[in-house]
Every structure is written in structure tokens, then in C-alpha cells.
Design a protein around this motif. Structure first.
Motif, PDB file in Angstrom:
ATOM      1  N   ALA A 174       0.851  -1.197   0.000  1.00  0.00           N
ATOM      2  CA  ALA A 174       0.000   0.000   0.000  1.00  0.00           C
ATOM      3  C   ALA A 174       0.882   1.241   0.000  1.00  0.00           C
ATOM      4  CB  ALA A 174      -0.925   0.019   1.214  1.00  0.00           C
ATOM      5  N   PHE A 175       0.354   2.320  -0.555  1.00  0.00           N
ATOM      6  CA  PHE A 175       1.002   3.624  -0.445  1.00  0.00           C
ATOM      7  C   PHE A 175       0.578   4.248   0.880  1.00  0.00           C
ATOM      8  CE2 PHE A 175       0.876   2.881  -5.013  1.00  0.00           C
ATOM      9  CZ  PHE A 175       2.174   3.210  -5.370  1.00  0.00           C
ATOM     10  N   VAL A 176       1.503   4.964   1.502  1.00  0.00           N
ATOM     11  CA  VAL A 176       1.224   5.587   2.793  1.00  0.00           C
ATOM     12  C   VAL A 176       1.778   6.999   2.805  1.00  0.00           C
ATOM     13  CG1 VAL A 176       1.085   3.447   4.147  1.00  0.00           C
ATOM     14  CG2 VAL A 176       3.317   4.510   3.730  1.00  0.00           C
ATOM     15  N   LYS A 177       1.312   7.774   3.787  1.00  0.00           N
ATOM     16  CA  LYS A 177       1.745   9.155   3.952  1.00  0.00           C
ATOM     17  C   LYS A 177       1.822   9.438   5.446  1.00  0.00           C
ATOM     18  CE  LYS A 177      -0.301  12.002   1.202  1.00  0.00           C
ATOM     19  NZ  LYS A 177      -1.313  12.929   0.609  1.00  0.00           N
ATOM     20  N   LYS A 226      -0.202   6.842   7.630  1.00  0.00           N
ATOM     21  CA  LYS A 226      -1.589   6.530   7.313  1.00  0.00           C
ATOM     22  C   LYS A 226      -1.701   6.059   5.868  1.00  0.00           C
ATOM     23  CE  LYS A 226      -3.678   9.767  10.618  1.00  0.00           C
ATOM     24  NZ  LYS A 226      -4.627  10.907  10.788  1.00  0.00           N
ATOM     25  N   LEU A 227      -2.748   5.294   5.628  1.00  0.00           N
ATOM     26  CA  LEU A 227      -2.996   4.761   4.298  1.00  0.00           C
ATOM     27  C   LEU A 227      -3.253   5.891   3.300  1.00  0.00           C
ATOM     28  CD1 LEU A 227      -3.471   2.105   2.668  1.00  0.00           C
ATOM     29  CD2 LEU A 227      -5.890   2.348   3.234  1.00  0.00           C
ATOM     30  N   ASP A 228      -2.644   5.799   2.146  1.00  0.00           N
ATOM     31  CA  ASP A 228      -2.863   6.749   1.056  1.00  0.00           C
ATOM     32  C   ASP A 228      -3.454   5.971  -0.112  1.00  0.00           C
ATOM     33  OD1 ASP A 228      -2.838   8.913  -0.662  1.00  0.00           O
ATOM     34  OD2 ASP A 228      -0.728   8.656  -1.199  1.00  0.00           O
ATOM     35  N   ALA A 229      -4.786   5.874  -0.121  1.00  0.00           N
ATOM     36  CA  ALA A 229      -5.478   5.044  -1.114  1.00  0.00           C
ATOM     37  C   ALA A 229      -6.765   5.723  -1.552  1.00  0.00           C
ATOM     38  CB  ALA A 229      -5.779   3.665  -0.521  1.00  0.00           C
ATOM     39  N   PRO A 230      -7.289   5.367  -2.716  1.00  0.00           N
ATOM     40  CA  PRO A 230      -8.563   5.939  -3.170  1.00  0.00           C
ATOM     41  C   PRO A 230      -9.714   5.539  -2.248  1.00  0.00           C
ATOM     42  CG  PRO A 230      -7.401   4.850  -4.978  1.00  0.00           C
ATOM     43  CD  PRO A 230      -6.700   4.472  -3.718  1.00  0.00           C
ATOM     44  N   ASP A 231     -10.730   6.381  -2.194  1.00  0.00           N
ATOM     45  CA  ASP A 231     -11.928   6.100  -1.398  1.00  0.00           C
ATOM     46  C   ASP A 231     -12.806   5.110  -2.168  1.00  0.00           C
ATOM     47  OD1 ASP A 231     -14.140   6.049   0.187  1.00  0.00           O
ATOM     48  OD2 ASP A 231     -14.627   8.182  -0.010  1.00  0.00           O
ATOM     49  N   LEU A 232     -12.985   3.910  -1.600  1.00  0.00           N
ATOM     50  CA  LEU A 232     -13.756   2.861  -2.268  1.00  0.00           C
ATOM     51  C   LEU A 232     -15.077   2.576  -1.566  1.00  0.00           C
ATOM     52  CD1 LEU A 232     -10.879   0.316  -3.055  1.00  0.00           C
ATOM     53  CD2 LEU A 232     -11.922   1.967  -4.612  1.00  0.00           C
ATOM     54  N   ASP A 233     -15.566   3.511  -0.741  1.00  0.00           N
ATOM     55  CA  ASP A 233     -16.783   3.262   0.029  1.00  0.00           C
ATOM     56  C   ASP A 233     -17.971   2.883  -0.854  1.00  0.00           C
ATOM     57  OD1 ASP A 233     -15.525   3.651   2.374  1.00  0.00           O
ATOM     58  OD2 ASP A 233     -16.225   5.701   2.708  1.00  0.00           O
ATOM     59  N   ALA A 317      -2.271  -2.194  -5.237  1.00  0.00           N
ATOM     60  CA  ALA A 317      -2.802  -1.000  -4.573  1.00  0.00           C
ATOM     61  C   ALA A 317      -2.533   0.227  -5.424  1.00  0.00           C
ATOM     62  CB  ALA A 317      -2.184  -0.833  -3.196  1.00  0.00           C
ATOM     63  N   PHE A 318      -3.572   1.049  -5.624  1.00  0.00           N
ATOM     64  CA  PHE A 318      -3.408   2.349  -6.267  1.00  0.00           C
ATOM     65  C   PHE A 318      -3.081   3.392  -5.210  1.00  0.00           C
ATOM     66  CE2 PHE A 318      -6.118   0.245  -9.462  1.00  0.00           C
ATOM     67  CZ  PHE A 318      -5.443   0.581 -10.625  1.00  0.00           C
ATOM     68  N   SER A 319      -2.366   4.435  -5.607  1.00  0.00           N
ATOM     69  CA  SER A 319      -2.122   5.555  -4.699  1.00  0.00           C
ATOM     70  C   SER A 319      -3.384   6.399  -4.593  1.00  0.00           C
ATOM     71  CB  SER A 319      -0.952   6.409  -5.202  1.00  0.00           C
ATOM     72  OG  SER A 319      -1.242   6.955  -6.479  1.00  0.00           O
ATOM     73  N   ARG A 323      -2.149   8.204  -9.363  1.00  0.00           N
ATOM     74  CA  ARG A 323      -1.039   8.373 -10.285  1.00  0.00           C
ATOM     75  C   ARG A 323      -0.054   7.209 -10.277  1.00  0.00           C
ATOM     76  NH1 ARG A 323       1.406  14.270  -9.568  1.00  0.00           N
ATOM     77  NH2 ARG A 323       1.673  13.546  -7.422  1.00  0.00           N
ATOM     78  N   TYR A 324      -0.212   6.284  -9.302  1.00  0.00           N
ATOM     79  CA  TYR A 324       0.719   5.168  -9.191  1.00  0.00           C
ATOM     80  C   TYR A 324      -0.031   3.884  -8.851  1.00  0.00           C
ATOM     81  CZ  TYR A 324       4.254   8.830  -8.933  1.00  0.00           C
ATOM     82  OH  TYR A 324       5.038   9.912  -9.201  1.00  0.00           O
ATOM     83  N   LEU A 325       0.574   2.770  -9.215  1.00  0.00           N
ATOM     84  CA  LEU A 325       0.095   1.447  -8.851  1.00  0.00           C
ATOM     85  C   LEU A 325       1.267   0.683  -8.257  1.00  0.00           C
ATOM     86  CD1 LEU A 325      -2.037  -0.916  -9.001  1.00  0.00           C
ATOM     87  CD2 LEU A 325      -1.023  -1.461 -11.235  1.00  0.00           C
ATOM     88  N   ALA A 326       1.029   0.003  -7.141  1.00  0.00           N
ATOM     89  CA  ALA A 326       2.047  -0.850  -6.535  1.00  0.00           C
ATOM     90  C   ALA A 326       1.593  -2.298  -6.638  1.00  0.00           C
ATOM     91  CB  ALA A 326       2.281  -0.479  -5.075  1.00  0.00           C
TER      92      ALA A 326
END
Length: 669
Positions: A174-177, A226-233, A317-319, A323-326
Motif C-alpha cells: 500500500a502507499f502511505v503518507k 496513514k494509508l494513502d489510497a482511493p476512497d472505495l466506500d 494498490a493504487f495511490s 497516479r501510481y500502482l504498486a
């Protein structure tokens, strides 16, 4: 003539010395050991006196080897690798079973190997003449070695420590910040429950590692991140015969079509952030090949192939900004892919899917027509025109004019420049055929790849060559594989260590992540990337007022040397030292963080030229040295003479007379 010998799933077979064929299979939902007799001719017949279940229900024998109970003895044991399936792959069990060939099928020993989905197809091997058995395939990429003597004695222990690779399988990424707005990449470092297919990435937990792009450091400290990910609610991915995207329970766009031989290992959803429609990243296996593609839900077409994994991908995981995919997988690497250029291909670059062109006799011709890849309009157009393989293709027609094309290197770029959903007219030996252009597909390599060892050392690289590494020993793990064409040595491997001066770039992962473009890997260092060193004399200040021939003039012996270090984190500093007139290096006496101070008062200052040098060395692979020098000219004030009172009394009227005065009575000003 081959005939059916028995019903069941045949998994392995070996030939016994007496001519029988031993087979492992799954019959009646249990692992089974059987024997077939070779009769006259190529006909097999099951030996009903020699067949037995060797596993509990349900179980499947997936590997078979012959071995001996005594080193150097005849084969009298069958070793079977047995899988006990479970609806939850993480709870599958794998065991090693020894069965007698004399008392056919009688269990002589058993050991539980591991629980959970294997990293790859498990393999069972035996040393010739007995002695040891080896099994590979667990999640840690280990080779487990057992002594047959121990297994027969009921012992469960390994004969030696497992043989294993330096890396680990990463089940989560996952991307984090953090609170400083620094970006990082988090991934699992311990065996955990794998990420469910289509599930959102999770926040960092204990046992995860975080690579901080800003500090260029790997750490297990997750506090503040903290998690840096798109909102998938509102969004969900549903897997079935295809992959469907749902928003608030309603299907959106077109599903990702799955072929019969494709097995999805992971999928990630990018909701509309930079685009109006969602995208999917889909990882799947097909005939043993690992595939990772980007899919446009709006058009129902894949448009990018991501090439960089050789084993199944288990985490995606997308950022947060899209702009990025891991990606992480069973090949033990983490890849980061740039998506910043999606607007350069989506809706702009074209392809005629299902139509393959070849060069033949100086002309173009149709090499293959793949019906299930053709769009509906092109399928109809090709059928009506009666196009067939080997029909000639002369070129493309535009505004009534033929643009002749004689090579695939001109044909495919011409289609690539056509916008998707536009139409092109292709002139063939059967006439002009109007075709509808599909969305083009390009191929991308990772922006960078990160490999972390069990000892938490790391090396990261871009496919073009530039790399960064925490320990120089790892430089031998990455390099260039070349096909030499020489029969005696068909391949060669050149580790990056041989090209360190050309390709080592400290902080390259940060630069790649900030720019999202691999081309920055070869740009000169940015201002601020290199450490700077400034030196001064406290009594003169950073900019001395009096300078002669690039030498600062001092009239009183200096007391304090100062040095300032910028653009260098403390953990990168190896040491900093100073010297006077090339007389040997000394440590600074005071450490004030970025500033260092040294006492110069005890030095032998004489009239004339002097110099002070300061050097710092970084603590890292490819260590750098920075040197600063200050040249000085020591010119004390001209001396004055103070006359004794007796002298002044004698000569106070200005007349010069000869007199004798002891030197001790004079003082030099």
C-alpha cells in the motif's frame, strides 16, 4: 494400444526396477498409490493387489518419488507429497508420506510440511540410493530437507536448516503518507493472511515495513503513517465468469472478460479520480504465465500490459491520487508503476485487435484472423469482404488516395496514430475494407522495483539501470542477463556493481516517485541533492573583508574554526575532520548539529601564509567526500617600541645621542 486402466486423477508416475509403473492419483477423494503391470506390447493393466489409499479424505497426491529405507539399498519406499484441500486456500495442508512397497501402501512415516497456498507448484525430490527427501514450494520459498531414517523413526524434525532465498513473499502492499506529508510504501514482512482478491489495501500494521521516499530509509516503525489510497466506500469488485465493477450495488461499465485458462490472482479498482470512469488493474495466470494489465471499465478493453513480475501477483494498490500502482507477488519484489501518462493512450492510440499482419515477398499480407478478439463491426466487415489468411494488404486509403505500406513497421504505427472508434479503409487483394479502430495497447516496465532481504537490507532499481542500495553486498544480486550466442557459455550475468560509477544514484527512488518519469534517472543531480560544506573563521565571519590573492587576511591569531553541513541527514554523515597547514587530520571539538567548531588558539601562527582544510565523508554505499579549504595570510600589525623613562629623559628634547639600554627595558607593542 493404450486403454483406460483406472478412474481417477493421475498426478505422477515412476517406473520401478521390476518393470512395474507406480502411480500416484486421487481416487475416491483420497490420495492413492497404485501399481500398473506392463504386459506384452504397450498395454497397461492395474495390479489390483497393489493399490491403497495413503491419505485421509479429502486429499490429493501431487508428487511421487521412489526411495530406500537404507542408504544404498533397493527401492522399498514410495514418498508421496499430499495436499489436503480447503475452500480457504490459506488453510490448505501439505504433508509428506512414506509408504512401503513390500507391504504395499502401508504408511511408514509422515510429516506435516506447511499450511497455506504454495508459492509455486510443490516439488518432491529424493537423493539417489535413499538417505534424504527434499520438498519445495512453501510460501517462504524454502527447500525442506528430511532424513528418511528420521521419518521412519517417527521424528518430525528437519535434517538441516531450510535452504531459502534472501527475500520474502509480500502478501500486502500500500502507499502511505505521514504527518510530515512524506510519501512511502508499506508492505508485509511477516507471513500474514493474503490480501483478498479485489479487497481495498489495508493500513500499516505491526510486522509491516515502510520505505520512506523522502529519507531513503526502510523502517518497521509504523507510527505516524496513514494509508494513502482511493476512497472505495461506494465501489466494489465482483468476481465471477468475469470481473464486474459496482457502484452502490449497481454494475458500472463493461466487465473484464475471463478466458477459460485465466486464473485471477489479484484485482484492484481505481474509482474516477483523474478520469470520469473507473479502471481496473488485473493480475492473472495463464498457462503458467504471469500477466498484469490495466483495463478501462468504460470501453471494456485492456489498454496497457505491465511487464515486471515472473511469479503470481498477490497484492495490488493504487495511490490516493491515482497516479501510481504498486504490486507485490511471489517473486519477492515490489514494483511501482507510473500512471501519469494514461491520457496519452486512452482514447488516442489505436489498434486493429484480432488482425495480425505479416511481411511476405516484399508485401504485406494477413497472417492471422483471431475471431474472438475482433470487435463486432470488424467481424462483420471481414466476413462480408471474405478476407482470409495470406490475402495481400496494399495499404490504407484516405480521401481517395492510397498510402502504400510495405512493412509492419509502417503499418502498425499508422493504425497506432488513429483514434479509437475512428474508421480506416484498408486496401486488400479482395478490395477495400472499412474497419473500426480499437483502443490501443502499450507495454510498460516498472517505474522502479524494490527487493528487501530478510535482514531488511534493500536494493531498488529502474529497468534502465540506475539503482540505489542500502548495503553494497546486494549489488551482486541485480544485474544484466545477456544471451551470448556462444555454445560453451550461452548466457552471462553482469552485476550492477561492475557499473556502479555509471548507474549508482543515491535517492533515485525518491526522484522517480516525485517525477513519475523514468527519464529523470539519467538527469544530472538536482540542486539540493548533494551535501554542501561551508567553512569560516569566527573572528572573520563567513565573508572576510580583507582578501589578497584569494587569501583572507588576519591580523590577530584566530581562535575558532567553524564548519556548516547542509543537505545531509545525520544518518548519512560518516565523519568530518579538519587540518592546519597539512599537519594531520583532527576531529572537531564541538558538535552543534549542522555546525562544528574547533579551537585554533594553540596553533603556531607565524607571519605569512597558512591554510585550514575541512573534509566530510558520507556513510553509505558509494560514499562521497566534500572538501572545503580556507587560505589565510597572517599579517599582524607592525610592531611598536615603548621607550623606558630613563631614555626619554635623556633624549626627550629630540636630540639623538648614543646610549646603552638593556633590551629588557623595551617592550614590543
Amino acid at each position: 494400444k493404450w486403454e483406460q486402466v483406472e478412474a481417477g486423477l493421475l498426478t505422477d508416475a515412476v517406473v520401478h526396477l521390476d518393470g512395474r509403473v507406480l502411480v500416484s492419483s486421487s481416487r475416491g477423494q483420497a490420495a492413492h498409490l497404485g501399481a500398473w503391470n506392463v504386459q506384452d506390447g504397450p498395454t497397461l493393466a492395474a495390479d489390483r493387489q497393489r493399490e491403497k489409499h495413503v491419505g485421509t479424505q479429502p486429499s490429493i497426491a501431487i508428487g511421487l518419488q521412489l526411495t530406500s529405507s537404507k542408504v544404498g539399498g533397493d527401492a522399498d519406499l514410495a514418498a508421496l507429497l499430499v495436499r489436503i484441500p480447503n475452500r480457504d486456500p490459506s488453510r490448505e495442508e501439505y504433508s509428506l508420506v512414506l509408504a512401503s512397497l513390500k507391504d504395499f501402501g502401508e504408511k511408514k512415516g509422515q510429516v506435516r510440511l506447511w499450511t497455506g497456498r504454495p508459492a509455486r507448484q510443490p516439488v518432491l525430490a529424493a537423493t539417489p540410493g535413499g538417505g534424504y527427501l527434499a520438498v519445495s514450494g512453501n510460501r517462504d520459498h524454502e527447500i525442506l530437507i528430511y532424513a528418511i531414517e528420521d521419518l521412519l523413526a517417527g521424528k518430525q524434525n528437519l535434517a538441516q536448516a531450510p535452504l531459502r532465498s534472501e527475500g520474502r513473499v509480500r502478501d500486502h502492499v500500500a502507499f502511505v503518507k505521514n504527518t510530515k506529508n512524506e510519501h512511502g510504501l508499506a508492505f508485509s514482512d511477516t507471513s500474514t493472511s493474503p490480501q483478498a482478491r479485489g479487497a481495498a489495501p489495508r493500513a500499516p500494521v505491526q510486522g509491516d515495513l515502510i520505505f520512506n521516499f523522502a529519507s531513503n530509509r526502510l523502517s518497521d516503525q509504523i507510527q505516524g503513517w496513514k494509508l494513502d489510497a482511493p476512497d472505495l466506500d461506494q465501489w466494489r469488485v465482483r468476481l465471477g465468469d468475469g470481473i464486474t465493477v459496482e457502484q452502490n450495488g449497481r454494475a458500472v461499465g463493461k466487465p473484464f472478460p475471463l478466458q477459460r485458462r485465466q486464473s485471477v490472482t489479484q484485482v484492484a479498482l481505481l474509482p474516477p479520480i483523474t478520469r470520469k470512469t473507473p479502471l481496473l488493474a488485473v493480475a492473472y495466470q495463464e498457462l503458467g504465465q504471469t500477466n498484469l494489465v490495466l483495463f478501462d471499465v468504460a470501453t471494456g478493453k485492456d489498454f496497457r500490459v505491465l511487464t515486471g513480475h515472473v511469479n503470481p501477483v498477490r497484492a495490488l494498490a493504487f495511490s490516493g491520487d491515482g497516479r501510481y500502482l504498486a504490486s507485490a507477488g511471489e517473486d519477492q519484489v515490489v514494483n511501482v508503476w507510473s500512471l501519469r501518462d494514461l491520457d496519452q493512450i486512452l482514447g488516442k492510440q489505436g489498434l486493429l485487435r484480432g488482425l495480425v499482419i505479416k511481411e511476405t515477398g516484399g508485401k504485406l499480407a494477413i497472417a492471422e484472423i483471431i475471431d474472438n478478439q475482433l470487435n463486432e463491426a470488424n467481424r462483420d466487415a471481414i466476413r462480408k469482404a471474405g478476407l482470409q489468411v495470406d490475402d495481400t494488404v496494399e495499404g490504407l486509403v484516405s480521401e481517395g488516395q492510397l498510402r502504400a505500406l510495405k512493412s509492419v513497421s509502417t503499418f502498425y504505427p499508422a493504425i497506432w496514430q488513429s483514434r479509437p472508434d475512428s474508421q480506416v479503409m484498408m486496401r486488400t487483394s479482395r478490395g477495400d475494407v472499412t474497419l473500426t479502430v480499437d483502443q490501443g495497447i502499450d507495454e510498460h516496465k516498472p517505474l522502479f522495483t524494490l527487493f528487501v532481504t530478510r535482514e531488511r537490507q534493500w536494493i531498488g532499481w529502474n529497468p534502465l539501470g540506475p539503482y540505489d542500495v542500502s548495503d553494497e553486498k546486494l549489488q551482486g544480486r541485480v544485474g544484466w542477463h545477456r544471451n551470448t550466442g556462444l555454445p560453451a557459455a550461452p548466457t552471462s550475468f553482469g552485476p550492477v556493481a561492475l557499473h556502479r560509477n555509471e548507474y549508482y544514484r543515491r535517492g533515485i527512488l525518491r526522484r522517480l516517485f516525485e517525477k513519475g518519469d523514468a527519464r529523470v534517472a539519467f538527469l544530472p543531480r538536482e540542486a539540493g541533492d548533494e551535501p554542501t560544506l561551508t567553512v569560516w573563521i569566527d573572528e572573520l565571519g563567513p565573508k572576510p573583508a580583507k582578501v589578497r590573492n584569494n587569501r583572507a587576511i588576519i591580523q590577530k591569531a584566530p581562535v575558532t574554526l567553524g564548519a556548516a553541513i547542509d543537505n545531509l541527514p545525520p544518518e548519512r554523515l560518516g565523519w568530518i575532520r579538519w587540518q592546519f597547514n597539512d599537519r594531520g587530520w583532527k576531529d572537531f571539538s564541538r558538535d552543534l548539529g549542522k555546525t562544528r567548531k574547533a579551537d585554533l588558539s594553540a596553533l603556531p601562527w607565524t607571519r605569512g601564509e597558512h591554510n585550514v582544510q575541512v573534509v566530510l565523508r558520507t556513510h553509505e554505499v558509494g560514499a562521497e567526500e566534500k572538501t572545503a579549504r580556507m587560505d589565510l595570510l597572517f599579517l599582524p600589525e607592525p610592531p611598536g617600541v615603548e621607550f623606558p623613562a630613563r631614555w626619554l629623559e635623556a633624549f626627550g628634547n629630540g636630540e639623538v645621542k648614543q646610549a646603552t639600554v638593556r633590551a629588557a627595558e623595551f617592550s614590543v607593542l
